[in-house]
Write a protein that holds these residues in place. Structure first.
Motif, short mmCIF file in Angstrom:
data_model
loop_
_atom_site.label_atom_id
_atom_site.label_comp_id
_atom_site.label_asym_id
_atom_site.label_seq_id
_atom_site.Cartn_x
_atom_site.Cartn_y
_atom_site.Cartn_z
N LEU A 9 0.38 3.99 9.78
CA LEU A 9 -0.28 4.96 10.64
C LEU A 9 -1.77 4.66 10.78
N ASP A 10 -2.37 4.23 9.69
CA ASP A 10 -3.80 3.89 9.73
C ASP A 10 -4.04 2.70 10.67
N HIS A 32 5.16 -0.70 2.43
CA HIS A 32 4.93 0.67 1.98
C HIS A 32 5.57 0.89 0.61
N GLY A 72 -1.82 2.52 5.32
CA GLY A 72 -0.46 2.32 5.76
C GLY A 72 -0.36 2.09 7.26
N THR A 120 0.84 -1.19 0.00
CA THR A 120 0.00 0.00 0.00
C THR A 120 0.87 1.24 0.00
N GLU A 121 0.26 2.35 -0.33
CA GLU A 121 0.95 3.61 -0.10
C GLU A 121 0.69 4.00 1.35
N PRO A 122 1.70 4.59 2.01
CA PRO A 122 1.58 4.90 3.44
C PRO A 122 0.31 5.67 3.77
N ALA A 123 -0.13 6.54 2.88
CA ALA A 123 -1.29 7.39 3.17
C ALA A 123 -2.62 6.66 3.00
N ASP A 124 -2.59 5.46 2.46
CA ASP A 124 -3.83 4.74 2.16
C ASP A 124 -3.75 3.31 2.69
N SER A 142 5.88 3.50 -3.03
CA SER A 142 5.80 4.89 -3.50
C SER A 142 6.02 5.90 -2.38
N CYS A 143 7.11 5.77 -1.67
CA CYS A 143 7.38 6.68 -0.55
C CYS A 143 8.90 6.75 -0.33
#
Length: 153
Positions: free
Chosen positions: A16-17, A53, A14, A8-12, A55-56
């Motif tokens: 943190l979620d 993760h 990831g 996944t991408e960290p913002a989606d 694309s980061c």
DNA sequence: GCCAACGTTGGC
DNA sequence: GCCAACGTTGGC
């Protein structure tokens, strides 16, 4: 018991979620690739899952997850408002699959892709192969152990 | 931002 | 059924 890796991408969806969710699980939905879907369908409650993760800044494996709910029809395929809506799917024979995943632990270190590429266990893996877009894939025991070592777990 | 890889779509 | 065009993924 099987091992899996999900990208996944960290913002989606990831790390943190997952940390925000605490002990609650997150729905792993929106997978719209047949090979990845078939791997999702093969997941079981006893299986172990790695969170990756993409694309980061720090590309690699960041956490261990568990399967909190067995594979079931992805609700988004029936939601006309969703970008993952699929008009050609239907309730009787749903095309797409989701699972629920929950955080087991965040690793002390990120097992970086750059390092995995130099790790013998990952030779020929679709994770380290250039251009691979597979977002759910099986991991063998050697690969699992290599990640554990690199991640400080 | 670029571009390689590769899955999907659609014309024939 | 072939294959060119296109869209998306994802590393760099």
């Amino acid at each position: 018991m099987a091992y899996w890796l999900v990208k996944t991408e960290p913002a989606d969806g990831g790390l943190l979620d997952f940390q925000a969710a605490g002990s609650a699980s997150l729905v792993w939905d929106g997978v719209r690739n047949y090979q990845a879907r078939n791997f999702l369908r093969a997941m079981d409650l006893k299986d172990e899952v790695l969170l990756y993760h993409a694309s980061c800044a720090e590309i690699g494996v960041v956490a261990q997850l568990k399967v909190a709910r067995k594979p079931y029809p992805d609700p988004l395929q029936f939601d006309p408002e969703s970008p993952y809506f699929d008009a050609s799917s239907n309730q009787c024979q749903p095309r797409w699959t989701a699972v629920d995943l929950a955080l087991v632990r965040a690793f002390p270190k990120v097992a970086l892709l750059t390092t995995l590429k130099r790790t013998p266990a990952f030779e020929g893996s679709s994770l380290t192969r250039k251009g691979s877009r597979l977002s759910v894939l099986p991991i063998n025991k050697d690969q699992w152990r290599a990640v554990m070592t690199l991640a400080g777990g």
